[in-house]
Enzyme design. Structure first.
Site, PDB file in Angstrom:
ATOM      1  N   LYS A 235     -10.259   1.970  -2.256  1.00 18.81           N
ATOM      2  CA  LYS A 235     -10.316   1.534  -0.684  1.00 18.81           C
ATOM      3  C   LYS A 235     -11.826   1.936  -0.454  1.00 18.81           C
ATOM      4  O   LYS A 235     -11.916   3.304  -0.258  1.00 18.81           O
ATOM      5  CB  LYS A 235      -9.379   1.809   0.186  1.00 18.81           C
ATOM      6  CG  LYS A 235      -9.396   1.583   1.442  1.00 18.81           C
ATOM      7  CD  LYS A 235      -8.076   1.642   2.285  1.00 18.81           C
ATOM      8  CE  LYS A 235      -8.031   1.033   3.886  1.00 18.81           C
ATOM      9  NZ  LYS A 235      -7.192   1.309   4.534  1.00 18.81           N
TER      10      LYS A 235
ATOM     11  N   CYS B 125      -5.015  -2.758   3.245  1.00 18.29           N
ATOM     12  CA  CYS B 125      -4.768  -2.522   4.631  1.00 18.29           C
ATOM     13  C   CYS B 125      -5.791  -3.132   5.507  1.00 18.29           C
ATOM     14  O   CYS B 125      -6.241  -4.241   5.474  1.00 18.29           O
ATOM     15  CB  CYS B 125      -4.497  -1.176   4.900  1.00 18.29           C
ATOM     16  SG  CYS B 125      -3.891  -0.777   6.563  1.00 18.29           S
TER      17      CYS B 125
ATOM     18  N   GLU C 123       0.829  -1.189  -0.008  1.00 20.61           N
ATOM     19  CA  GLU C 123       0.057   0.120  -0.057  1.00 20.61           C
ATOM     20  C   GLU C 123       0.921   1.168   0.077  1.00 20.61           C
ATOM     21  O   GLU C 123       1.950   1.349   0.727  1.00 20.61           O
ATOM     22  CB  GLU C 123      -0.850  -0.094   1.112  1.00 20.61           C
ATOM     23  CG  GLU C 123      -1.545   1.339   1.497  1.00 20.61           C
ATOM     24  CD  GLU C 123      -2.374   1.436   2.793  1.00 20.61           C
ATOM     25  OE1 GLU C 123      -3.174   1.973   3.101  1.00 20.61           O
ATOM     26  OE2 GLU C 123      -1.553   0.643   3.676  1.00 20.61           O
TER      27      GLU C 123
END
Length: 514
Positions: A341, A391, A279
């Site tokens: 995300k 994440c 990331e």
């Protein structure tokens, strides 16, 4: 009866110490300091306190659950204070206060669990055991979605390394493991508090069920059928180990990019066809850095490989939006659309209830407001499809399942855990990601900036794993898998059944002679 009454009064006199003991045991059930075995007895003190006296008041039950939750989350989330001090610029008293607010909020769900549990406990042993387990599942599920959600350290994750038990996730998800653990805790608490013979019979049945499930899990592991499914593909995880204070510094752009390009060429020379970077691997937003775009495209063309990496992305449609995104570049160019995300990190990528946190002004000012993505995206590679969770969102079972339903044959997750230092957080994060592999019957490949990077097979076995804070390159063989697990088909149906049971017990009651 008098003996039971005296025992109940003794337990009731110690109810808050017992609740606190449960919190300690729960905290010690998770990595890196904990032991999974403790989870099977962690809730016994709290449940003994809740069931020690009939007619326990709702306020008292809520208080006991709140005490357990406060201690448990203070133990498992202690690292948040350190993150806020180091990267949020907060003085330690303010960091502790913000952490305490989060702990208190999460502990409320334990309080609600206790309130739901006492209704079933008051009816009968069997109804109490099942309702208590269902109430726990409902509280965990609610914690994952209400007010943004924070489904960290669900009880089932404590068994991520206990593979025979963890196989239950392929049927009911991590929530099914939580249900089983609470069921066993309830049986043990019932044996400890009650004096009637029925509780021994019921307890024996529950423990027998747990043993049978573990035996089935061991059998599933021995069958190993998913390992022979699908076409093999070689992947590589590139762990750049870039310091957090350098990641977004343009002055380190060249050295960071060279680190990833060099390691990727070596991995491609070893036969890796899918190269995975972490990331936010790039200091500058990918779509704003022409030189980096050209360099990564050239790497893909030269090696014939596919590259997945994280970077920021901006868009000015209907106002300015800033995304934490995953990009896929293949030999033919950039694969569009990108994955943006969906589940953002509170206090990391946005600040919930920003106006109420005036006392943490440095933190509020330092956290940018990312926009959440809205769509599950899978990427194409040689006739196959794969997905990526960025994440913290890998701890959302339904999000990963939605990617599988969209055609993903391989799970990946990219993360930057440098924020966490050498605390328990990277270990907790890795074990939670591993549970997704079991739930969906897919290989999971994880690339982390500072670790832990690794590969998990469809049964939760860790095939490769890096150490924290090392520059590493891991090459491994995985497979594209198409078949779905029971959980992959049914999703959180089990959770909704638990919710229905709890509602029935709370609202309508049950005439019990079970």
């Amino acid at each position: 009866r008098s003996s039971s009454s005296r025992a109940g009064r003794k337990v009731q006199a110690l109810d808050y110490p017992l609740a606190i003991l449960s919190g300690v045991l729960l905290a010690l059930s998770f990595p890196k300091f904990g032991q999974p075995a403790l989870a099977w007895v962690a809730l016994v003190p709290l449940l003994a306190a809740l069931g020690s006296a009939k007619g326990i008041q709702v306020q008292r039950a809520f208080g006991l659950g709140l005490a357990t939750g406060a201690v448990a989350f203070a133990g498992t989330l202690y690292w948040i204070s350190e993150v806020m001090m180091t990267y949020g610029g907060l003085a330690w008293p303010t960091a502790l206060a913000v952490n305490a607010l989060l702990v208190f909020y999460l502990a409320i769900f334990f309080g609600l669990f206790a309130v739901m549990a006492i209704r079933g406990i008051s009816i009968s042993v069997t109804v109490g055991l099942v309702t208590t387990s269902a109430a726990w599942v409902v509280s965990e599920f609610g914690r994952g979605y209400l007010f943004g959600g924070f489904p960290w350290a669900l009880l089932g994750y404590s068994q991520a390394e206990v593979l025979p038990v963890a196989q239950l996730a392929s049927v009911f998800g991590v929530y099914g493991i939580s249900f089983l653990i609470v069921l066993v805790n309830g049986a043990l608490a019932s044996i400890a508090v009650r004096v009637d013979r029925r509780r021994l019979t019921t307890g024996g049945v529950v423990l027998g069920i747990a043993v049978l499930i573990a035996c089935w899990g061991q059998w599933r592991l021995s069958q190993n059928t998913l390992i022979n499914e699908g076409e093999p593909v070689r992947v590589a995880m590139i762990q750049g180990n870039v310091a957090q204070d350098q990641k977004h510094d343009p002055g380190f752009r060249t050295s960071i990019l060279d680190t990833y390009l060099s390691a990727s060429r070596s991995a491609a020379a070893d036969g890796a066809k899918l190269l995975i970077w972490p990331e936010s691997a790039l200091p500058l937003p990918f779509d704003q850095d022409v030189g980096t775009v050209v360099a990564i495209q050239n790497l893909a063309k030269e090696t014939g490989s596919h590259i997945l990496f994280g970077s920021e992305e901006s868009e000015e449609t209907d106002g300015f939006h800033y995304y934490n995104s995953a990009f896929h570049v293949g030999p033919t160019g950039i694969d569009r659309p990108t994955y943006r995300k969906i589940h953002l990190v509170p206090f990391g990528e946005y600040v919930p209830y920003r106006r109420f946190l005036f006392f943490a002004d440095k933190l509020v000012e330092s956290v940018p407001d990312f926009s959440p993505g809205t769509e599950t995206i899978t990427f194409s590679m040689n006739g196959h499809r794969f997905s990526s969770a960025i994440c913290y969102e890998v701890v959302y079972p339904s999000l990963v399942r939605s990617a599988v339903l969209a055609g993903s044959e391989l799970l990946t997750t990219i993360t930057n855990d440098a924020w966490f230092g050498r605390t328990s957080a990277p270990h907790q994060h890795f074990s939670q990601a591993a549970m997704r592999a079991i739930e969906q019957g897919r290989y999971l490949v994880r690339a982390a900036n500072t670790g832990i990077s690794g590969v998990v097979d469809p049964y939760g076995r860790v095939l490769a794993q890096t150490e924290l804070f090392e520059n590493a390159r891991v090459v491994a063989d995985v497979r594209w898998i198409n078949v779905k697990t029971v959980y992959g088909w049914t999703g959180d149906l089990f959770v909704y059944l638990c919710l229905m049971l709890v509602i029935c017990v709370l609202v309508f009651g049950v005439r019990a002679s079970w």
